[in-house]
Design a protein around this motif. Structure first.
Motif, PDB file in Angstrom:
ATOM      1  N   LEU A  83     -37.019 -14.293   2.199  1.00 44.97           N
ATOM      2  CA  LEU A  83     -36.411 -14.397   3.599  1.00 44.97           C
ATOM      3  C   LEU A  83     -35.361 -15.417   4.001  1.00 44.97           C
ATOM      4  N   MET A  84     -35.499 -16.649   3.037  1.00 46.61           N
ATOM      5  CA  MET A  84     -34.689 -17.563   3.299  1.00 46.61           C
ATOM      6  C   MET A  84     -33.233 -17.363   2.740  1.00 46.61           C
TER       7      MET A  84
ATOM      8  N   VAL B  15     -37.849  -7.828   2.868  1.00 48.26           N
ATOM      9  CA  VAL B  15     -37.845  -8.798   3.973  1.00 48.26           C
ATOM     10  C   VAL B  15     -36.763  -8.339   5.000  1.00 48.26           C
ATOM     11  N   TYR B  16     -35.850  -7.524   4.557  1.00 47.51           N
ATOM     12  CA  TYR B  16     -34.954  -7.055   5.749  1.00 47.51           C
ATOM     13  C   TYR B  16     -35.549  -5.880   6.557  1.00 47.51           C
ATOM     14  N   LEU B  17     -36.428  -5.403   6.198  1.00 51.50           N
ATOM     15  CA  LEU B  17     -37.221  -4.469   6.744  1.00 51.50           C
ATOM     16  C   LEU B  17     -38.582  -4.919   7.675  1.00 51.50           C
ATOM     17  N   LYS B  18     -38.597  -6.407   7.310  1.00 49.64           N
ATOM     18  CA  LYS B  18     -39.811  -7.111   7.809  1.00 49.64           C
ATOM     19  C   LYS B  18     -41.167  -6.637   7.302  1.00 49.64           C
ATOM     20  N   ASN B  19     -40.828  -6.460   6.133  1.00 49.61           N
ATOM     21  CA  ASN B  19     -42.168  -5.765   5.160  1.00 49.61           C
ATOM     22  C   ASN B  19     -42.295  -6.972   4.405  1.00 49.61           C
ATOM     23  N   PHE B  20     -43.533  -7.754   4.858  1.00 50.23           N
ATOM     24  CA  PHE B  20     -44.023  -9.062   4.248  1.00 50.23           C
ATOM     25  C   PHE B  20     -45.201  -8.976   3.411  1.00 50.23           C
ATOM     26  N   THR B  21     -45.803  -7.737   3.269  1.00 48.50           N
ATOM     27  CA  THR B  21     -46.912  -7.557   2.583  1.00 48.50           C
ATOM     28  C   THR B  21     -47.162  -6.918   1.405  1.00 48.50           C
ATOM     29  N   HIS B  22     -46.131  -5.978   1.012  1.00 51.25           N
ATOM     30  CA  HIS B  22     -45.980  -5.178   0.036  1.00 51.25           C
ATOM     31  C   HIS B  22     -45.194  -5.759  -1.128  1.00 51.25           C
ATOM     32  N   LYS B  23     -45.398  -6.158  -2.163  1.00 49.75           N
ATOM     33  CA  LYS B  23     -44.484  -6.703  -2.995  1.00 49.75           C
ATOM     34  C   LYS B  23     -44.276  -5.808  -4.067  1.00 49.75           C
TER      35      LYS B  23
ATOM     36  N   ASN C 132     -36.901  -5.026  -5.452  1.00 51.42           N
ATOM     37  CA  ASN C 132     -35.917  -4.185  -4.865  1.00 51.42           C
ATOM     38  C   ASN C 132     -34.668  -4.908  -4.790  1.00 51.42           C
ATOM     39  N   PHE C 133     -33.503  -4.279  -4.622  1.00 48.97           N
ATOM     40  CA  PHE C 133     -32.171  -4.558  -4.925  1.00 48.97           C
ATOM     41  C   PHE C 133     -31.356  -4.427  -3.528  1.00 48.97           C
ATOM     42  N   LEU C 134     -30.991  -5.609  -3.047  1.00 54.30           N
ATOM     43  CA  LEU C 134     -30.267  -5.580  -1.898  1.00 54.30           C
ATOM     44  C   LEU C 134     -28.768  -5.868  -1.914  1.00 54.30           C
ATOM     45  N   LEU C 135     -27.941  -5.203  -1.383  1.00 53.01           N
ATOM     46  CA  LEU C 135     -26.541  -5.582  -1.132  1.00 53.01           C
ATOM     47  C   LEU C 135     -26.164  -5.862   0.234  1.00 53.01           C
ATOM     48  N   GLY C 136     -25.470  -7.006   0.577  1.00 54.23           N
ATOM     49  CA  GLY C 136     -25.210  -7.418   1.875  1.00 54.23           C
ATOM     50  C   GLY C 136     -23.536  -7.417   1.980  1.00 54.23           C
ATOM     51  N   TYR C 137     -23.014  -6.982   3.235  1.00 56.25           N
ATOM     52  CA  TYR C 137     -21.564  -7.367   2.991  1.00 56.25           C
ATOM     53  C   TYR C 137     -21.015  -7.307   4.590  1.00 56.25           C
ATOM     54  N   TYR C 138     -20.013  -8.115   4.465  1.00 58.35           N
ATOM     55  CA  TYR C 138     -19.205  -8.110   5.640  1.00 58.35           C
ATOM     56  C   TYR C 138     -18.423  -6.887   6.111  1.00 58.35           C
ATOM     57  N   ASP C 139     -18.824  -6.091   7.270  1.00 55.01           N
ATOM     58  CA  ASP C 139     -18.105  -4.906   7.385  1.00 55.01           C
ATOM     59  C   ASP C 139     -16.590  -5.422   8.114  1.00 55.01           C
ATOM     60  N   LEU C 140     -15.643  -5.095   7.522  1.00 57.77           N
ATOM     61  CA  LEU C 140     -14.279  -5.475   8.241  1.00 57.77           C
ATOM     62  C   LEU C 140     -13.992  -4.718   9.601  1.00 57.77           C
TER      63      LEU C 140
ATOM     64  N   ARG D 227     -27.779  -3.193   2.774  1.00 59.76           N
ATOM     65  CA  ARG D 227     -28.339  -1.830   2.311  1.00 59.76           C
ATOM     66  C   ARG D 227     -28.929  -1.999   0.857  1.00 59.76           C
ATOM     67  N   GLU D 228     -30.150  -1.218   0.916  1.00 56.87           N
ATOM     68  CA  GLU D 228     -30.782  -1.385  -0.422  1.00 56.87           C
ATOM     69  C   GLU D 228     -30.233  -0.278  -1.490  1.00 56.87           C
TER      70      GLU D 228
END
Length: 217
Positions: A96-97, A140-148, A151-159, A167-168
């Motif tokens: 989350l951090m 955590v981006y889906l606020k799913n804090f219980t199921h470990k 997963n692979f996350l890509l974040g980007y600044y949309d121009l 997006r996963e």
């Protein structure tokens, strides 16, 4: 009053000796609290008010708050949480951090003059500055804090929308992006084909899309 004594009192390391110092300490607490609340909205949503106030107090006492720039406080807060283990009961806290801190970093970069590229297996490509990728243990981006689950996350600044988008992505694409740091697209493809069974055309479609939005240049 010596300067260091004043500092200790306004940062809660010693009890405030008068109402003026107490008021100054409260103003600092409020300023930092608002900054952390704005940059860590998910964390704020899962803590009650008293817990959050106490967390901010401990953060100020820790000495991690050194920057005069509000946008850098989020990074200092992330380091404090990791080093102090103060929220160790939350198994997802490091994920989350990273998520909330990465959004601030992407927003604060200068994208002036940024140019997008077209995909080619023959070109040398790399992940652009408007993108971050991370292997997480919780969604955590889906606020799913219980199921470990990895997963692979890509974040980007949309121009176009001027927003940070997450997006996963699948493991193949994640590994491809990691290997691009030291290999050409063609070399990366060869390496992956020795390990995974996947559809090359589907991968190429995904890579073209990443070039289109500026993730790959």
């Amino acid at each position: 009053m010596p300067q260091n004594e004043f500092f200790y009192q306004i940062t809660y390391q010693k009890e405030a000796q008068n109402e003026n110092i107490k008021l100054y300490a409260e103003l600092i607490h409020t300023r930092i609290k608002n900054a952390i609340k704005a940059t860590n909205p998910i964390l704020f949503s899962i803590l009650n008010t008293d817990e959050f106030d106490l967390l901010i107090t401990e953060f100020i006492k820790s000495g991690y708050t050194k920057s005069k720039f509000m946008f850098k406080i989020s990074d200092e807060f992330k380091k404090f949480i990791k080093d102090s283990n103060i929220l160790v009961r939350f198994k997802f806290i490091n994920d989350l951090m990273w998520l909330e801190n990465s959004e601030i970093k992407l927003f604060m970069k200068d994208y002036t003059g940024f140019k997008r590229s077209k995909f080619s297996w023959q070109k040398r490509l790399k992940i652009s500055k408007l993108c971050v990728i991370k292997r997480l243990n919780f969604r955590v981006y889906l606020k799913n804090f219980t199921h470990k689950e990895p997963n692979f996350l890509l974040g980007y600044y949309d121009l176009d929308s001027h927003k940070v988008v997450y997006r996963e992505i699948n493991e193949i694409l994640y590994k491809f992006l990691i290997l691009l740091k030291q290999n050409s697209p063609k070399q990366t493809l060869t390496k992956l084909e020795k390990i995974y069974d996947f559809n090359k055309n589907e991968l190429e479609t995904a890579l073209k899309e990443l070039c289109k939005i500026g993730v790959l240049i």
